[in-house]
Design a protein around this motif. Structure first.
Motif, PDB file in Angstrom:
ATOM      1  N   GLU A  84       0.844  -1.193   0.000  1.00  0.00           N
ATOM      2  CA  GLU A  84       0.000   0.000   0.000  1.00  0.00           C
ATOM      3  C   GLU A  84       0.885   1.251   0.000  1.00  0.00           C
ATOM      4  O   GLU A  84       1.966   1.255   0.564  1.00  0.00           O
ATOM      5  N   PRO A 172      -3.689   6.416   8.407  1.00  0.00           N
ATOM      6  CA  PRO A 172      -4.497   6.562   7.203  1.00  0.00           C
ATOM      7  C   PRO A 172      -5.095   7.972   7.145  1.00  0.00           C
ATOM      8  O   PRO A 172      -5.655   8.460   8.121  1.00  0.00           O
ATOM      9  N   ASP A 174      -6.887  10.615   4.019  1.00  0.00           N
ATOM     10  CA  ASP A 174      -7.255  10.940   2.639  1.00  0.00           C
ATOM     11  C   ASP A 174      -6.889   9.836   1.657  1.00  0.00           C
ATOM     12  O   ASP A 174      -6.349  10.092   0.581  1.00  0.00           O
ATOM     13  N   GLY A 175      -7.131   8.583   2.021  1.00  0.00           N
ATOM     14  CA  GLY A 175      -6.899   7.457   1.128  1.00  0.00           C
ATOM     15  C   GLY A 175      -5.459   7.000   1.022  1.00  0.00           C
ATOM     16  O   GLY A 175      -5.136   6.131   0.215  1.00  0.00           O
ATOM     17  N   GLU A 176      -4.556   7.595   1.816  1.00  0.00           N
ATOM     18  CA  GLU A 176      -3.151   7.188   1.822  1.00  0.00           C
ATOM     19  C   GLU A 176      -2.718   6.957   3.267  1.00  0.00           C
ATOM     20  O   GLU A 176      -3.409   7.334   4.195  1.00  0.00           O
ATOM     21  N   ASN A 177      -1.589   6.346   3.416  1.00  0.00           N
ATOM     22  CA  ASN A 177      -0.974   6.226   4.732  1.00  0.00           C
ATOM     23  C   ASN A 177       0.110   7.287   4.817  1.00  0.00           C
ATOM     24  O   ASN A 177       0.948   7.396   3.933  1.00  0.00           O
TER      25      ASN A 177
END
Length: 188
Positions: A84, A172, A174-177
């Motif tokens: 990811e 996590p 905004d859809g990112e790590n």
């Protein structure tokens, strides 16, 4: 090439040299799935080294000037243990009353509006992590599984050291790590 190999630990260096030797033979010893795995391994190794290099350059720049740019500036994009995406941002910083660099707390929140700061500035100035460890973030989060997942969904990676452990926390957002912190936890 030798500079790249010097960034690796002994076992990784040996494997990279073996892959290079096989490539010189035209890849004759590698077929099908083995070739795909070797290519993936080589790509991952090169990507971790490149991201470590980028982080090192940004580390040096922030030591010289922690206020240049925006706190949201991306220092590196990498992959974690599950493949990811993980982003290391610059992080906010302000000048304190005595000229010190402030990367957390109420004064930072009042000036920048940042409720929870994260990023390379925080790692450098709050947690005082040395450059040689910070450049290993891509390797640490790719090659290790989290030791815990917090109630907020944060992955916590622990890398054992002789006198404690290095902890890296990704959050996590905004859809990112986002790499939110890196610090040293001393053994008791």
């Amino acid at each position: 090439m030798q500079g790249y190999l010097d960034l690796k630990d002994e076992e990784s260096r040996r494997l990279a040299q073996m892959a290079g030797n096989a490539a010189e033979l035209g890849g004759a010893v590698l077929t099908g799935r083995t070739l795909n795995n070797a290519a993936r391994y080589g790509y991952d190794q090169a990507n971790m080294a490149y991201n470590g290099y980028k982080i090192g350059r940004k580390y040096d720049q922030l030591v010289q000037d922690p206020f240049r740019g925006s706190g949201r500036d991306v220092m590196a994009r990498m992959k974690n243990h599950n493949g990811e995406p993980v982003v290391l941002q610059r992080g906010e910083a302000i000048v304190g009353e005595n000229g010190e660099v402030i990367t957390s707390g109420r004064p930072l929140q009042h000036i920048t509006g940042t409720e929870r700061n994260h990023g390379l500035n925080k790692i450098i100035y709050k947690h005082e992590m040395p450059r040689n460890e910070v450049i290993q973030i891509p390797r640490y989060i790719k090659q290790n599984k989290p030791v815990e997942i917090s109630p907020r969904g944060q992955n916590v990676y622990a890398i054992q050291q002789p006198n404690g452990e290095i902890r890296i926390v990704t959050t996590p957002k905004d859809g990112e790590n986002i790499v939110s912190s890196m610090y040293f936890k001393i053994k008791k």
